[in-house]
Design an enzyme around this catalytic site. Structure first.
Site, PDB file in Angstrom:
ATOM      1  N   CYS A 185     -67.727  11.026  10.990  1.00 20.75           N
ATOM      2  CA  CYS A 185     -66.162  11.814  10.974  1.00 20.75           C
ATOM      3  C   CYS A 185     -65.355  11.454  12.154  1.00 20.75           C
ATOM      4  CB  CYS A 185     -66.407  13.057  10.482  1.00 20.75           C
ATOM      5  SG  CYS A 185     -67.166  14.432  11.706  1.00 20.75           S
ATOM      6  N   HIS A 207     -66.998  19.093  11.275  1.00 22.26           N
ATOM      7  CA  HIS A 207     -66.418  18.111  10.633  1.00 22.26           C
ATOM      8  C   HIS A 207     -65.025  17.897  10.723  1.00 22.26           C
ATOM      9  CE1 HIS A 207     -66.309  14.860   7.586  1.00 22.26           C
ATOM     10  NE2 HIS A 207     -65.427  15.275   6.600  1.00 22.26           N
ATOM     11  N   HIS A 243     -61.426  10.765   5.325  1.00 23.43           N
ATOM     12  CA  HIS A 243     -62.450  11.315   6.270  1.00 23.43           C
ATOM     13  C   HIS A 243     -63.794  10.461   6.090  1.00 23.43           C
ATOM     14  CE1 HIS A 243     -64.500  14.505   3.557  1.00 23.43           C
ATOM     15  NE2 HIS A 243     -63.789  13.732   2.701  1.00 23.43           N
TER      16      HIS A 243
END
Length: 387
Positions: free
Chosen positions: A299, A347, A359
């Site tokens: 990420c 994240h 993402h």
């Protein structure tokens, strides 16, 4: 007058036949055992909701462990460069020491030719430290000022360099141990993930369909929340433009192009567009923990690479990226902004607009575009506009 006869047990009737009480108890036990036997398998197996929660938790743990690994790897790399620099410095200083010894050897030869005592100087060349010998024999009195200064400076430099090298070596050892610990933790998480995948593989077709329905329901709710946000943002933007137009009509906006310059985030609008275009071009590439592209990403690796393509350097991890800009509210999010998730900030995604983001979600998944509410509104930690 009371009767002394024992009352007969009425028992129960099965198919119209009266049965003794003992037989009734036996039949009841058999029924209970049968129910228990039938219920045992389902009691031992986790529910679909439990399986889903376990998998989600394990993926989240894997994401968190990945960011910690990334941080340790980056720190280790910087520390290794520092150690290499120190070792180079030590090598140069050692060469200076050898040059100093050579010069002192020449001085010893000169003493010998003039009839001066040789053993002192010969011992000097064999000593571990010139300073140790000089302190003991007061040979410094027979050296020139330049030679004294050279020896003094080098002895000091050597001592400092050795200390720095020792510190760097110890620091690198500690970082290496830490990185190994993180790798072990990552391995543990992966084993848990394997267990969860095994549970998923054992589900029946009907159970898999039900699980897919649960996921579809979550996605539908996430899409609904995204649409609400998009509507809110559109209304706020329309109001902002209306107020700017009214201000211009009243003569307060004297400079041309003031509407564009006053728009939030317009100063880096072009860079944000480039970052977003890069991220969208990566859609379909696999998530791989620790990866920074170009074939795969985790990420924070994706967001770092996207903004790098726009000429902006972001830190490697989510923990540092969250401090690399200005925090704004979710309703003020603009394309290119970073959206962070969970209390441990494990994240991150790149905001697209209309409540959506690009993402790299998790292991076994691919870079994709979806609602920022994919894991519920409460999972959003913050939104940051890179500086």
């Amino acid at each position: 007058m009371a009767s002394h006869r024992k009352s007969r047990s009425t028992g129960t009737r099965v198919a119209g036949i009266r049965t003794p009480a003992l037989a009734t108890a036996a039949l009841t036990s058999v029924a209970l055992l049968s129910q228990t036997a039938n219920a045992a398998p389902s009691d031992d197996r986790p529910s679909l909701e439990e399986v889903e929660k376990k998998v989600d938790d394990l993926y989240r743990q894997a994401g968190s462990a990945t960011e910690k690994y990334n941080a340790a790897k980056e720190k280790t790399s910087k520390q290794r460069k520092k150690v290499d620099t120190l070792l180079d410095d030590v090598a140069k200083r050692t060469q200076k020491l050898n040059d100093a010894r050579t010069e002192l050897g020449s001085f010893a030869s000169a003493q010998y030719r003039t009839g001066a005592s040789v053993p002192e100087t010969a011992t000097l060349l064999l000593a571990d430290s010139p300073q140790d010998y000089f302190d003991q024999n007061q040979l410094m009195n027979r050296l020139t000022g330049r030679q004294k200064t050279a020896v003094d400076d080098y002895v000091t430099q050597q001592s400092e360099t050795m200390k720095k090298r020792q510190e760097a070596t110890e620091g690198l050892d500690t970082l290496t141990d830490s990185q190994n610990d993180l790798k072990t933790a990552k391995s543990t998480v992966q084993k848990k993930l394997a267990t969860a995948r095994e549970l998923l593989s054992e589900l029946t077709a009907e159970e898999k369909a039900r699980l897919a329905a649960i996921e579809k329901k979550k996605q539908k709710e996430a899409a609904r929340k995204a649409a609400e946000l998009a509507k809110q943002q559109a209304a706020e933007e329309a109001e902002r433009k209306r107020q700017e137009k009214a201000a211009q009509q009243q003569g307060s906006g004297s400079s041309s192009g003031s509407s564009e310059s006053s728009a939030p985030g317009s100063s880096n609008g072009t860079q944000a567009q480039k970052a977003l275009a890069f991220a969208q071009a990566q859609i379909g590439k696999p998530y791989v923990w620790g990866a920074t592209g170009p074939g795969s990403y985790d990420c924070s690796g994706l967001t770092q690479a996207a903004w790098k393509a726009a000429g902006v350097t972001l830190p490697r991890t989510t923990y540092d990226q969250v401090n690399a800009g200005t925090t704004v509210s979710v309703s003020q999010a603009q394309p290119g902004d970073l959206v962070f998730f969970y209390d441990d900030i494990s994240h991150v995604g790149l905001y697209v607009g209309d409540g959506k983001m690009v993402h790299a979600p998790k292991p076994d998944a691919y870079v994709r575009e979806e609602s920022i509410f994919y894991d519920g509104e409460s999972s959003i930690y913050s939104v940051v506009r890179p500086a």
